[in-house]
Design an enzyme around this catalytic site. Sequence first.
Site, short mmCIF file in Angstrom:
data_model
loop_
_atom_site.label_atom_id
_atom_site.label_comp_id
_atom_site.label_asym_id
_atom_site.label_seq_id
_atom_site.Cartn_x
_atom_site.Cartn_y
_atom_site.Cartn_z
N HIS A 208 0.66 -0.90 -0.29
CA HIS A 208 -0.40 0.50 -0.13
C HIS A 208 1.00 1.11 0.24
CE1 HIS A 208 -3.33 2.05 2.14
NE2 HIS A 208 -2.04 3.53 2.04
N ASN A 290 -8.60 9.79 -0.77
CA ASN A 290 -8.51 10.37 0.61
C ASN A 290 -9.07 11.88 0.47
OD1 ASN A 290 -9.05 7.94 1.29
ND2 ASN A 290 -6.70 7.83 1.58
N ARG A 292 -9.12 14.00 2.15
CA ARG A 292 -8.75 14.95 3.63
C ARG A 292 -7.16 14.22 3.70
NH1 ARG A 292 -9.66 9.05 4.32
NH2 ARG A 292 -8.13 7.76 5.67
#
Length: 452
Positions: A208, A290, A292
């Site tokens: 990841h 994402n 944020r």
Amino acid sequence: MFKKILIANRGEIALRVIRTCKEMGINTVAVYSKADAESLHVRFADEAVCIGPAPSNESYLKIPNIIAAAEITNADAIHPGYGFLSENANFSKICAEHDIKFIGASSDMIDRMGDKATAKATMKEAGVPCVPGSEGILTDYDECLKTAKKIGFPVMLKATAGGGGKGMRAVWSEDKLEAAWESARQEAKAGFGNDGMYMEKLIEEPRHIEIQIVGDQTGKACHLSERDCSVQRRHQKLTEETPSPFMTNKLREKMGKAAVKAAEYIGYEGAGTVEFLVDKHRNFYFMEMNTRIQVEHPITEMVVDHDLIREQILVAAGVPISGKDYYPKLHSIECRINAEDPYNDFRPSPGKITTLHTPGGHGVRLDTHVYSGYIIPPNYDSMIAKLITTAQTREEAINKMKRALDEFVVEGIKTTIPFHRQLMDHPDYLAGNYTTKFMEDFVMDDKYKDEE
Ligand code: MV4
């Protein structure tokens, strides 16, 4: 520039935002639940408003209470931090309707990236590498079976309203497909009220690796290189590092360009993260975006020497980005210190911190809201601190992390410090040889147990 920012969050990230606001000469408003009345973000903010009782859905998730707090304190912007309402499209919309700047993504952007099949289709249009799979949502089981046969087993079934591992099923053979299809859809329906499923070729033993991006109001974006977040347990990140030990300069250029292309294609404004799956051949594929600031943003800050919260505030205030990309000049590692017992299946360990000695010294950063005597409430997530070490090389950063963890004394509750200390001795970790499968075989060794 904003005169007053309300921080719609708690814990270490609330403190983190307050710190940068103070450095920028911006007044701050803290909001807190009754359980957080003694929390540090209340003390460090210029003003504080109690927004309800301990349960999150009656306080930190209660949009009318947060908007009311912003109105009565006359805040002109709200920083949502991460978690809570940070990716709530309705909250972003309501802030805009009240002429309060939401320091984050627009509600349209949150919706588009929040729906995983839509996000993926958008990235494909943008020319960002995506995992081979279905063209959007699977309409019925027939299409599910046909798609699986076309891409070949193993496949990954994913809920479009899911993310972070929720509503996902790995299917290794045709005889297992229908049961997985039915159970995944039921779980998605129950969990998200949306049973839309899509399918991808399963990438085995992926890493990841995510790319930090910042986009401004002119539609320009830049990247600030990668973070390797492969050490996860049940989809909870435990530790992150940059640069990734798996990265090459060539791959970083390709992934950085792909992330900037993605951000500019959608006209992304603010700080965001493009998550990729990377296979053992160093092929990378879009996973999720994402909208944020993330828990692990400090390691990027340390290696590119850039304050990401400051970037968020400047972009939200309409200041254009410089346009250049940022590359790591150092090596940084973050260990998430949670009030959990690694010797008991990482179960939560709330309670009172009776003794606290925090690590320090050159290259050691500790982002935390706890103090000696602090009572950790059971209502919120278990993270109590982020220990970040930074040095010229990965080996030095690891040695510094070992030394800092050995200095870190927390009594009265159990923490994940012993886990991190053992991790820093693990041969595969030391060799940088780990994927998202790493934690499956990890067993705690008693020799790291805190002496009672
Ligand atoms: C995958 C995958 C393998 N192949 N997709 C997990 C959560 C969400 N971010 C997507 N995830 C995965 N998607 C395909 N096609 C493996 C995972 C995965 C994973 C990804 C990143 C970090 C940790 C993970 C743990 C288990 C599975």
